[in-house]
Scaffold this active site. Structure first.
Site, PDB file in Angstrom:
ATOM      1  N   GLY A   1       4.726 -28.365  92.769  1.00  0.00           N
ATOM      2  CA  GLY A   1       4.637 -28.000  91.316  1.00  0.00           C
ATOM      3  C   GLY A   1       5.948 -28.610  90.347  1.00  0.00           C
ATOM      4  O   GLY A   1       6.393 -28.282  89.323  1.00  0.00           O
TER       5      GLY A   1
ATOM      6  N   ASN B   1       5.293 -31.438  88.746  1.00  0.00           N
ATOM      7  CA  ASN B   1       4.536 -31.632  87.398  1.00  0.00           C
ATOM      8  C   ASN B   1       4.710 -30.594  86.653  1.00  0.00           C
ATOM      9  O   ASN B   1       5.153 -30.539  85.361  1.00  0.00           O
ATOM     10  CB  ASN B   1       2.995 -32.251  87.586  1.00  0.00           C
ATOM     11  CG  ASN B   1       3.315 -33.713  88.200  1.00  0.00           C
ATOM     12  OD1 ASN B   1       3.418 -34.601  87.082  1.00  0.00           O
ATOM     13  ND2 ASN B   1       3.112 -33.815  89.286  1.00  0.00           N
TER      14      ASN B   1
ATOM     15  N   ILE C   1     -11.337 -29.717  93.834  1.00  0.00           N
ATOM     16  CA  ILE C   1     -12.306 -30.280  92.850  1.00  0.00           C
ATOM     17  C   ILE C   1     -12.751 -29.130  92.181  1.00  0.00           C
ATOM     18  O   ILE C   1     -13.496 -28.201  92.714  1.00  0.00           O
ATOM     19  CB  ILE C   1     -13.118 -31.170  93.631  1.00  0.00           C
ATOM     20  CG1 ILE C   1     -12.463 -32.101  94.381  1.00  0.00           C
ATOM     21  CG2 ILE C   1     -14.287 -31.673  92.616  1.00  0.00           C
ATOM     22  CD1 ILE C   1     -11.784 -33.273  93.593  1.00  0.00           C
ATOM     23  N   LEU C   2     -12.540 -28.997  90.790  1.00  0.00           N
ATOM     24  CA  LEU C   2     -13.200 -28.006  89.911  1.00  0.00           C
ATOM     25  C   LEU C   2     -14.721 -27.920  90.016  1.00  0.00           C
ATOM     26  O   LEU C   2     -15.426 -29.034  89.883  1.00  0.00           O
ATOM     27  CB  LEU C   2     -12.471 -28.163  88.487  1.00  0.00           C
ATOM     28  CG  LEU C   2     -11.209 -27.937  88.023  1.00  0.00           C
ATOM     29  CD1 LEU C   2     -11.042 -28.472  86.534  1.00  0.00           C
ATOM     30  CD2 LEU C   2     -10.770 -26.732  88.454  1.00  0.00           C
TER      31      LEU C   2
ATOM     32  N   ASN D   1      -5.969 -34.065  84.107  1.00  0.00           N
ATOM     33  CA  ASN D   1      -5.374 -34.285  85.206  1.00  0.00           C
ATOM     34  C   ASN D   1      -4.198 -35.450  85.170  1.00  0.00           C
ATOM     35  O   ASN D   1      -4.367 -36.415  84.622  1.00  0.00           O
ATOM     36  CB  ASN D   1      -6.416 -34.402  86.183  1.00  0.00           C
ATOM     37  CG  ASN D   1      -6.074 -34.791  87.544  1.00  0.00           C
ATOM     38  OD1 ASN D   1      -5.281 -33.963  87.920  1.00  0.00           O
ATOM     39  ND2 ASN D   1      -6.574 -35.838  88.235  1.00  0.00           N
TER      40      ASN D   1
ATOM     41  N   HIS E   1      -3.010 -38.248  87.802  1.00  0.00           N
ATOM     42  CA  HIS E   1      -3.154 -39.042  89.029  1.00  0.00           C
ATOM     43  C   HIS E   1      -2.385 -40.174  89.427  1.00  0.00           C
ATOM     44  O   HIS E   1      -1.766 -40.677  88.544  1.00  0.00           O
ATOM     45  CB  HIS E   1      -4.953 -39.644  88.873  1.00  0.00           C
ATOM     46  CG  HIS E   1      -5.262 -40.170  90.287  1.00  0.00           C
ATOM     47  ND1 HIS E   1      -5.570 -39.757  91.350  1.00  0.00           N
ATOM     48  CD2 HIS E   1      -5.130 -41.652  90.629  1.00  0.00           C
ATOM     49  CE1 HIS E   1      -5.790 -40.333  92.221  1.00  0.00           C
ATOM     50  NE2 HIS E   1      -5.408 -41.777  91.902  1.00  0.00           N
TER      51      HIS E   1
HETATM   52  C1  GRF Z   1       1.975 -35.500  93.378  1.00  0.00           C
HETATM   53  O1  GRF Z   1       1.935 -36.692  94.309  1.00  0.00           O
HETATM   54  C2  GRF Z   1       1.157 -35.718  92.026  1.00  0.00           C
HETATM   55  O2  GRF Z   1       1.068 -37.078  91.711  1.00  0.00           O
HETATM   56  C3  GRF Z   1      -0.236 -35.226  92.594  1.00  0.00           C
HETATM   57  O3  GRF Z   1       0.171 -34.149  93.372  1.00  0.00           O
HETATM   58  C4  GRF Z   1       1.359 -34.432  94.004  1.00  0.00           C
HETATM   59  C5  GRF Z   1       2.091 -33.250  93.981  1.00  0.00           C
HETATM   60  O4  GRF Z   1       2.543 -32.618  92.694  1.00  0.00           O
HETATM   61  N1  GRF Z   1      -0.850 -34.704  91.483  1.00  0.00           N
HETATM   62  P1  GRF Z   1       3.360 -31.651  92.132  1.00  0.00           P
HETATM   63  O5  GRF Z   1       4.846 -31.906  92.752  1.00  0.00           O
HETATM   64  O6  GRF Z   1       2.570 -30.315  93.028  1.00  0.00           O
HETATM   65  O7  GRF Z   1       3.042 -31.315  90.634  1.00  0.00           O
END
Ligand code: GRF
Length: 193
Positions: A9, A11, A90-91, A105, A107
């Site tokens: 989490g 992000n 995948i949704l 999303n 990426h």
């Molecule tokens: C990260 O590598 C991000 O780029 C990908 O999922 C991984 C973990 O993301 N989308 P998070 O720390 O759970 O947000």
């Protein structure tokens, strides 16, 4: 907005921090949905009092049942925007069609490089190092029925260093790209819609 998560989490945390500092503008995180229980992203949501749900594929005998349960859980949150933040499932087409144009999303590569089915977590970084690229980065894009195939919204480049491992590269791409362009894209979406 409703944020879908599957892991640490970081992000989601970047979005929480951006909301706290006013960088998200009028956008607000109103719900978190995790793809499995016990992930640290759920602890981050709890710490900030964000309502959270878990819809786990393993709890359903068939993918159609899981997709219906996920769509129902998303509908309950009534999102104007859905953000996939480290979300690894995948949704289903049901969600993609119902929320077309309102799902984004993050990426961890510069699409069209190192993307598509199976390219998640460390794998894009492993592929970048194996190919020997000197620059990689992150992409925010709309979600459609093709994995990582939707319209690109934002990208940010990050240098690949000679001593990089997949882990050091992943960390730098998150710090220098993902955690910046995702909140910026959410802010811009709220301005445009
Ligand atoms: C990260 O590598 C991000 O780029 C990908 O999922 C991984 C973990 O993301 N989308 P998070 O720390 O759970 O947000």
């Amino acid at each position: 907005m409703t944020v879908l998560v599957s892991g640490g989490g970081s992000n989601l945390q970047a979005l929480i921090d951006a909301q706290s500092s006013g960088e998200l503008g009028t956008a607000e995180i109103t719900a978190v949905i995790a793809s499995k229980p016990g992930v640290y992203a759920l602890e981050r949501a709890a710490k900030y009092g964000i309502p959270a749900h878990t819809v786990c594929r393993k709890d359903f005998a068939h993918s159609a049942e899981w997709e219906a349960a996920l769509l129902a859980a998303i509908n309950e949150t009534q999102p104007e925007l859905i953000v996939l933040a480290g979300y690894l499932s995948i949704l289903g087409d049901g969600v993609v069609r119902r929320y077309a144009g309102r799902i984004i999303n993050i990426h961890p590569a510069l699409i069209p490089s190192f993307c598509g089915k199976g390219m998640y977590g460390l794998r894009p970084h492993i592929a970048a190092l194996e190919r020997g690229v000197k620059v990689t980065g992150a992409t925010v894009h709309y979600v459609n029925e093709i994995p990582d195939g939707g319209e690109i919204i934002a990208q940010k480049a990050v240098a690949v260093l000679p001593e990089d491992t997949p882990e050091t590269l992943q960390q730098r791409v998150m710090e220098e790209a993902e955690w910046l362009i995702l909140p910026q894209a959410v802010r811009q979406f709220a301005i445009n819609n």
